[in-house]
Design a protein around this motif. Structure first.
Motif, short mmCIF file in Angstrom:
data_model
loop_
_atom_site.label_atom_id
_atom_site.label_comp_id
_atom_site.label_asym_id
_atom_site.label_seq_id
_atom_site.Cartn_x
_atom_site.Cartn_y
_atom_site.Cartn_z
N SER A 92 0.83 -1.55 0.12
CA SER A 92 -0.07 -0.09 -0.17
C SER A 92 0.88 1.59 0.48
O SER A 92 0.52 2.72 -0.55
CB SER A 92 -0.80 0.11 0.88
N GLN A 96 0.73 4.45 -2.80
CA GLN A 96 0.49 5.08 -2.52
C GLN A 96 1.13 6.49 -2.62
O GLN A 96 1.23 7.98 -2.82
CB GLN A 96 0.52 5.72 -0.90
N GLU A 99 1.45 7.81 -6.36
CA GLU A 99 0.14 8.23 -6.70
C GLU A 99 0.50 9.60 -6.61
O GLU A 99 0.27 10.21 -7.50
CB GLU A 99 -1.02 7.54 -5.90
N LYS A 100 1.21 10.14 -5.25
CA LYS A 100 2.15 11.66 -4.56
C LYS A 100 2.48 11.92 -5.68
O LYS A 100 2.09 12.74 -6.05
CB LYS A 100 1.71 11.14 -3.63
N GLU A 105 -3.84 6.92 -10.70
CA GLU A 105 -3.92 5.80 -10.26
C GLU A 105 -2.48 4.85 -10.41
O GLU A 105 -2.52 4.98 -11.72
CB GLU A 105 -5.19 5.35 -10.19
#
Length: 258
Positions: A92, A96, A99-100, A105
């Motif tokens: 995860s 994340q 993606e940031k 996505e």
């Protein structure tokens, strides 16, 4: 299915020499991969080919502008957080983080060194596909002859093994192109794409810069740098006559909508 070619590169810290007893500074690990990546980017631009880059979050954090720029034309997927270590929460956290950085996505995951990992954990982390398995035998690494050779679903997660030929399962990946004559790689690729209607191929940017100074086995460091880059260019130019290059997420979405 129209014949398609899924080309990917694993962007990671160049930590391979540490498996053979040499300790490297992080600056060396990053610079070797970055130099090879810049060579790959120039080649892909010249040939107008879109690919999927599986990136460790660690590399991306150190090269945010470069990864963000890559995401404008290519797919960015997760290669975990670090290349030399893994914790379940990295699934995860790497997603994340990437993606940031890129502002969109992340759909795909590939485990470092293609180590086994449970599909349910990948799906729980929010990924749509997993390309972490080479369905062949590689001494000292894995024996996956008993596993599916082509793509399959487990629940909602698409599993996309690395391409191998029918029957004998000759692997079509970086070590093959490095160590076998190009005519044999072309023959195996042609046989496979005619049978499966797609190829799933992967390489590493560090193959395309000079790594001859590192204490690695000959079969790993042979033809590194310019020689390997020229070999890949010849191979990719021929592959363009065999099918259309698309990203893995494009392939996954096409299957999901079929």
């Amino acid at each position: 299915m129209n014949k398609v070619i899924l080309l990917s590169f694993d962007i990671e810290e160049f930590d391979l020499p540490e498996e053979y007893g040499q300790t490297l500074n992080d600056s060396v690990k990053f610079s070797i991969s970055r130099l090879g990546l810049l060579n790959i980017i120039q080649l892909l631009e010249r040939l107008n080919i879109r690919v999927t880059f599986f990136v460790t979050a660690n590399f991306a954090l150190h090269h945010q502008n470069l990864i963000k720029a890559l995401s404008q034309h290519h797919e960015i997927a997760s290669h975990g957080f670090y290349h030399s270590q893994f914790a379940l929460e990295d699934l995860s956290l790497s997603k994340q983080t990437l993606e940031k950085i890129i502002g969109s996505e992340i759909f795909g995951f590939r485990m470092a060194r293609l180590k086994p990992i449970k599909d349910i954990e990948i799906q729980r982390a929010g990924y749509r596909y997993n390309s972490s398995m080479n369905p062949t035998y590689l001494p000292g690494r894995y024996n996956n002859f008993h596993k599916p050779r082509t793509f399959y679903y487990r629940d909602r997660l698409l599993n996309l093994p690395v391409s191998v030929t029918p029957l004998i399962r000759f692997p079509l990946f970086w070590l093959s192109l490095k160590n076998f004559p190009l005519f044999l790689i072309k023959f195996a690729s042609s046989l496979t794409i005619k049978h499966d209607s797609y190829l799933n191929l992967y390489f590493h940017p560090w193959e395309f810069t000079d790594i001859s100074q590192f204490p690695l086995p000959y079969y790993i460091k042979k033809d590194s740098g310019v020689k390997m880059l020229h070999k890949l260019e010849t191979y990719l130019t021929w592959l363009k006559t065999q099918g259309t290059f698309i990203t893995i997420s494009q392939f996954q979405k096409g299957l999901d909508n079929a």
